[in-house]
Design a protein around this motif. Structure first.
Motif, mmCIF file in Angstrom:
data_model
loop_
_atom_site.group_PDB
_atom_site.id
_atom_site.type_symbol
_atom_site.label_atom_id
_atom_site.label_comp_id
_atom_site.label_asym_id
_atom_site.label_seq_id
_atom_site.Cartn_x
_atom_site.Cartn_y
_atom_site.Cartn_z
ATOM 1 N N LEU A 136 0.849 -1.184 0.000
ATOM 2 C CA LEU A 136 0.000 0.000 0.000
ATOM 3 C C LEU A 136 0.887 1.237 0.000
ATOM 4 C CD1 LEU A 136 -2.877 -0.850 2.502
ATOM 5 C CD2 LEU A 136 -2.642 -1.440 0.100
ATOM 6 N N TYR A 168 -0.337 -5.653 -1.161
ATOM 7 C CA TYR A 168 -1.767 -5.694 -1.452
ATOM 8 C C TYR A 168 -2.335 -7.103 -1.268
ATOM 9 C CZ TYR A 168 -2.519 -0.961 -3.261
ATOM 10 O OH TYR A 168 -2.686 0.392 -3.376
ATOM 11 N N VAL A 178 -11.788 -4.607 -6.618
ATOM 12 C CA VAL A 178 -10.936 -3.419 -6.724
ATOM 13 C C VAL A 178 -10.409 -3.273 -8.153
ATOM 14 C CG1 VAL A 178 -8.722 -2.410 -6.027
ATOM 15 C CG2 VAL A 178 -10.290 -3.280 -4.298
ATOM 16 N N GLN A 215 -11.152 0.016 -10.208
ATOM 17 C CA GLN A 215 -10.045 0.961 -10.355
ATOM 18 C C GLN A 215 -9.170 0.715 -11.580
ATOM 19 O OE1 GLN A 215 -10.199 3.476 -8.533
ATOM 20 N NE2 GLN A 215 -11.643 2.713 -7.018
ATOM 21 N N GLY A 250 -3.892 1.822 -11.444
ATOM 22 C CA GLY A 250 -3.848 2.427 -10.120
ATOM 23 C C GLY A 250 -3.795 3.933 -10.131
ATOM 24 N N ILE A 272 -8.522 6.916 -5.813
ATOM 25 C CA ILE A 272 -7.492 6.304 -4.965
ATOM 26 C C ILE A 272 -6.177 7.084 -5.093
ATOM 27 C CG2 ILE A 272 -8.479 3.993 -4.916
ATOM 28 C CD1 ILE A 272 -6.430 3.183 -7.062
ATOM 29 N N TYR A 326 -9.416 8.017 0.457
ATOM 30 C CA TYR A 326 -9.353 7.013 -0.598
ATOM 31 C C TYR A 326 -10.679 6.258 -0.634
ATOM 32 C CZ TYR A 326 -4.360 7.887 0.024
ATOM 33 O OH TYR A 326 -3.137 8.487 0.143
ATOM 34 N N TYR A 368 -11.515 2.850 -2.544
ATOM 35 C CA TYR A 368 -11.108 1.764 -3.435
ATOM 36 C C TYR A 368 -12.283 1.083 -4.121
ATOM 37 C CZ TYR A 368 -6.079 1.536 -2.614
ATOM 38 O OH TYR A 368 -4.743 1.800 -2.615
ATOM 39 N N ARG A 379 -5.173 4.194 2.770
ATOM 40 C CA ARG A 379 -5.563 3.173 1.799
ATOM 41 C C ARG A 379 -6.120 1.935 2.515
ATOM 42 N NH1 ARG A 379 -3.390 4.009 -3.504
ATOM 43 N NH2 ARG A 379 -2.234 5.971 -3.594
ATOM 44 N N SER A 411 -9.648 2.433 3.711
ATOM 45 C CA SER A 411 -10.596 2.413 2.599
ATOM 46 C C SER A 411 -10.933 0.980 2.193
ATOM 47 C CB SER A 411 -10.019 3.172 1.404
ATOM 48 O OG SER A 411 -10.843 3.006 0.269
ATOM 49 N N ILE A 412 -9.916 0.123 2.107
ATOM 50 C CA ILE A 412 -10.156 -1.271 1.723
ATOM 51 C C ILE A 412 -10.979 -1.978 2.799
ATOM 52 C CG2 ILE A 412 -9.047 -3.490 1.252
ATOM 53 C CD1 ILE A 412 -6.723 -1.923 0.007
#
Length: 731
Positions: A308, A316, A338, A342, A346, A351, A358, A360, A389, A392-393
């Motif tokens: 990340l 990731y 994702v 996205q 990236g 993001i 963020y 995602y 990040r 957000s995930i």
């Protein structure tokens, strides 16, 4: 039958046998009666003991299940019946309650054992937002949850006296519970994968009603590169005078036609080995889901072997696994979602850290323009506090589970086509508008399981059925590539990349690669672009982009897009990263489908090709510190370090303390100027520079001066632009 009841029956039979048959028969003596009563009491005592032992065993098994349920939620699917009425009690005498269709999602709460040896599960189920609690017999539910299956096989099955379950073959179950149009395809899949279980979800809905509902407003969209037959030409969707379509979610998404929706919504068009995973339950399964499978899903994206970028988590692949375990959601689903939202580069705005947050999963990101989508998606992320990040995930995954997967919409298909009646009504509660999303995401999930060697695991697939369904469109099985279309594809590449007709040897070699050797379009793109013939053209960046647009996207470059890519290349983005981005685009995917060829990924990617931002950061260091362009070996080495999670500080030190820099013999004045350009991203101001140079002249070490620059807010903001964390100096 319980032992005590059996013994009582035997005793009654003995008593009947001892009744005098005629008046002349000898009467039983008092001693005989006393002995019989003693035997009866002895038998009843043994029966009581056996009953107690059985109850203890049942309670132990029940407790173990409760322990599992204290740790996790387990969801069952109604199975082996067209519909089922919940029981008010765990026995046959229990009053029938609400009727649920086959395939309904039910949350397991407890287990009970009836006097006649049957097993009942206490469940909670919803219908139109109303909760119903009741009992269902064990033979009418199924799940792929590994902890439940282990409990059932190792503990439940060991209880003596349980009623035997009558099991039918998977093929018989398919024939008895699915409409006839499904039979041939599911039976073929069952023959290849006997551990797979197929559950019909009987929606009870009329096909044409659902189709018309999915065509309402902007519920269903297609990307601009889709076949024109899948784009709506109705008023407000298409300008016949100019031959242009009207963007509905940004400029590139158009309203889908009835024909497009009909194909992508038809369950029969998913009954192939790859696309069946659009019906897979999306809960976590630790036995078959692992980091290696996640890596297969993100293999052609910026996330491959990358941490990340803001330092809030590790690689990731590891983060998706961690979040899956924390939320109980399939990490394969999270990773593929994702990628779907996205893209593979990236670089999507949501993001990028815009607004300090963020998003995602593009949650609540909607609107008719790109600016509106960015604004709404950012506002929601700010509201949720997704300032890193990782947050957000995790936050997006949690919402996905709470609003969809545990609410009946527990498959890729049902997240797009809202035909589940558990919650939120029908049709409107959909996660995405893209009608092709279940098809494309299911292939990514298949690739993950295939890579992990888990295709023969015990999957459960929940497949909707409708009243008055049409037949199959064009089953998206994986047929052998047609030689004619393969030849057309190869000839096209010769024309648009090498500017000549194909020679016979080359043509036959590439056709064989596609039709017999399992090569993909991505392999051919790599082969042509990296051929000596192409490399010897010595193209400039502008010419190279023109070739890439024509060959991969099938069109001339648009001015804005080309200008953006040129800026990226001038800043250090490699040509490999550009080709990789183009190969993963929806436009190239659509082109490959038209030729009937698997798109695949770009092979043999170097680290510098995988993450444009990390590569640009390293190129910047080469140019500002060493005063030259990066050599390939050094560029790949440093970029690999960054995408593997190494922060900026040790990389910067590697350049400043290198022999090449030390031997350059820069003066204190020059050293400070280099720091301004490299670390702060600007030219020096006179007062600031004088202060720093004065410190050096007074004997302060260069390492202390370097620390003063790298720990500044300006450098922190600069690193954020590249998606890299600052870290700590080591010297």
């Amino acid at each position: 039958m319980k032992k005590k009841a059996l013994i009582a029956l035997l005793l009654s039979m003995v008593m009947v046998a001892g009744v005098p048959q005629n008046v002349g028969a000898t009467m039983l003596s008092a001693n005989d009666v006393s002995e019989m009563q003693t035997d009866e009491l002895h038998l009843e005592s043994e029966a009581d003991q056996d009953d107690n032992e059985q109850r203890e065993q049942e309670e132990s098994v029940r407790k173990h299940l409760k322990d599992i349920l204290d740790e996790k939620d387990i969801y069952l699917l109604l199975y082996n019946t067209k519909e089922y009425a919940l029981h008010s009690q765990p026995n046959e005498e229990g009053e029938n309650m609400q009727i649920f269709p086959c395939g309904s999602q039910m949350q397991l709460k407890d287990v009970e054992f009836s006097d006649n040896g049957n097993v009942y599960y206490l469940v909670e189920a919803y219908l139109y937002d109303t909760k119903y609690t009741g009992y269902v017999e064990r033979s009418y539910v199924v799940t792929e949850d590994p902890d439940f299956l282990k409990w059932k096989d190792e503990e439940l099955s060991q209880i003596s006296g349980l009623e035997m379950q009558l099991e039918i073959s998977k093929e018989d179950s398919i024939r008895q519970t699915f409409p006839q149009g499904y039979h041939a395809y599911l039976i073929a899949l069952n023959a290849k994968h006997p551990n797979w279980t197929f559950v019909p979800y009987n929606t009870g809905l009329d096909w044409n009603t659902v189709l018309n509902e999915e065509h309402v407003g902007n519920r269903s969209l297609v990307y601009k590169t889709s076949d024109d037959s899948w784009k709506s030409k109705e008023a407000g969707d298409y300008d016949a005078a100019t031959g242009t379509y009207v963007g509905k979610s940004g400029a590139n998404w158009y309203r889908a036609s009835i024909e497009g929706i009909s194909y992508c919504m038809n369950p029969l068009n998913y009954l192939s080995e790859k696309n069946i995973f659009a019906f897979e339950q999306l809960t976590l399964n630790r036995q078959i889901q692992n980091v290696e499978g996640i890596k297969a899903i993100i293999s052609n994206t910026w996330m491959k072997d990358t941490a990340l970028e803001d330092g809030s988590g590790g690689l990731y692949a590891d983060v998706f696994m961690q979040v899956g375990e924390q939320t109980g959601i399939s990490p394969y689903h999270l990773a593929s979602r994702v990628v779907q939202e996205q893209g593979i580069m990236g670089q999507a705005p949501l993001i990028s850290g815009y607004g300090g947050v963020y998003n995602y999963f593009n949650v609540k990101a909607s609107g008719g323009t790109e600016q509106a989508i960015l604004a709404t998606g950012t506002a929601y992320a700010q509201q949720q506090g997704w300032t890193t990040r990782y947050l957000s995930i995790l936050g997006g995954a949690t919402r996905l589970g709470e609003n969809y997967i545990t609410k009946g919409q527990d498959s890729l298909y049902l997240q797009k086509y809202d035909v589940d009646s558990s919650f939120n009504g029908l049709y409107t509660h959909q996660y995405m508008q893209n009608i092709q999303a279940p098809l494309t995401e299911s292939e990514k999930v298949y690739r993950a399981y295939n890579s992990a060697g888990a295709l023969d695991s015990s999957f459960v697939f929940k497949i909707p059925t409708y009243d008055n369904m049409p037949g199959v469109g064009a089953i998206p099985v994986t047929p052998t590539v047609d030689k004619g279309t393969a030849e057309a594809f190869v000839k096209r590449l010769y024309k648009v990349i090498l500017n000549r007709d194909a020679d016979e040897t080359g043509l036959n070699t590439w056709i064989k690669a596609l039709t017999q050797e399992g090569k993909t379009a991505g392999d051919l793109i790599y082969g042509f672009f990296y051929s000596d013939e192409m490399l010897n053209k010595n193209l400039g960046n502008s010419e190279f982009l023109d070739y890439a647009y024509r060959a991969i996207l099938g069109r001339e470059a648009d001015a804005g897009g080309k200008e953006s890519w040129l800026k990226e290349m001038q800043a250090g983005a490699t040509r490999g990263s550009i080709i990789n981005g183009f190969v993963g685009s929806d436009e190239f995917t659509s082109m490959c489908k038209q030729y009937g060829i698997t798109r695949g990924d770009l092979p043999n990617m170097e680290p510098a090709d995988k993450n444009i931002n990390a590569t640009k950061f390293v190129v910047r260091l080469y140019r500002n510190i060493l005063g030259r362009d990066a050599d390939p070996t050094g560029l790949n080495t440093w970029t690999k370090d960054l995408i593997s999670g190494k922060p900026a500080c040790p990389v910067v030190e590697g350049f400043f303390y290198s022999n090449e820099f030390q031997n350059a013999g820069y003066s204190n004045d020059q050293f400070v100027e280099i720091l301004y350009r490299t670390i702060l991203g600007r030219e020096s101001d006179a007062a600031g520079k004088a202060d720093w140079v004065g410190r050096l002249n007074a004997g302060e070490s260069k390492s202390r001066i370097l620390a003063g620059f790298v720990y500044s807010n300006e450098f922190r903001e600069l690193c954020a632009q590249y998606g890299i964390r600052v870290g700590e100096l080591t010297r």
